[in-house]
Scaffold this motif. Structure first.
Motif: not given
Ligand code: NI
Length: 212
Positions: A25-28, A33-41
């Motif tokens: 769950g933590v890993l997911a 969060a990482t994917t969202a951050w990359l998309v926003i960048q």
């Protein structure tokens, strides 16, 4: 007692399973969060892999040598060149303004799409009328800009330009300043510079490219 052993074994297995589920769950959550951050960048203009490391330029609002207010929004849709200087400059500013006038002359009618802005770093002496008088010696398409110290400092800082007041003998002063001409595209994005006393054909080629 023997019957308890499988129960303990089962309890341990359940605990391990719960721990594993919690970990996944933590890993997911981290992955999301990482994917969202990359998309926003990538989505935010001026950021992400293709953006320049240093941003040059930005919003400004100053007063022209004709007394009108001019902001970056008024320039939208047309490329422009920005140069910081002052009318009491003994050499760099008149040379650059003369060279830019030559280039505008060579560009002819096409050059009229290019806005050339001469921004004073000496607003104390360079009032709109002082700029107007000074610019009579150059191409009439060059626009002189002045304003309050704060307005000029804001623009010069946004362009990462250097300027400094230097006292001279007799209580007078001169100004040190960045000598490059900043080239901005029709969307106000920095695309490069023209160096002081750059070869005429290189200068012209850069302006032709900016207008293309
Ligand atoms: Ni100068």
């Amino acid at each position: 007692m023997a019957a308890d052993i499988p129960d303990m074994e089962a309890e341990r297995t359940r605990r391990r399973l719960r721990a594993a589920i919690a970990f996944l769950g933590v890993l997911a959550a981290v992955l999301v969060a990482t994917t969202a951050w990359l998309v926003i960048q990538r989505a935010v203009p001026g950021r992400g892999a293709q953006a320049p490391v240093v941003s040059i330029g930005g919003p400004f609002e100053l007063t022209t040598h004709e007394g009108a207010r001019l902001s970056d929004r008024d320039l939208a849709g047309a490329p422009y060149a920005v140069f910081f200087g002052f009318t009491h400059c003994p050499e760099v500013c008149p040379t650059t303004l003369w060279e830019m006038s030559q280039a505008l002359g060579e560009l002819g009618e096409e050059g009229s799409r290019l806005r050339v802005l001469f921004v004073t770093v000496d607003p104390e002496r360079d009032t709109p009328s002082a700029l107007a008088t000074y610019l009579q010696s150059f191409d009439p398409r060059i626009v002189g800009l002045t304003g309050s110290e704060a307005e000029i400092a804001a623009m010069a800082t946004a362009y990462r330009a250097y300027w400094r007041r230097v006292p001279t003998e007799g209580g007078d002063y001169t100004m040190d300043h960045t000598a490059s001409v900043y080239l901005m595209d029709s969307q106000g994005r920095f695309v490069g510079t023209i160096a002081y006393e750059e070869e005429a054909r290189t200068r012209l080629a850069k302006l032709v490219l900016l207008l293309s």
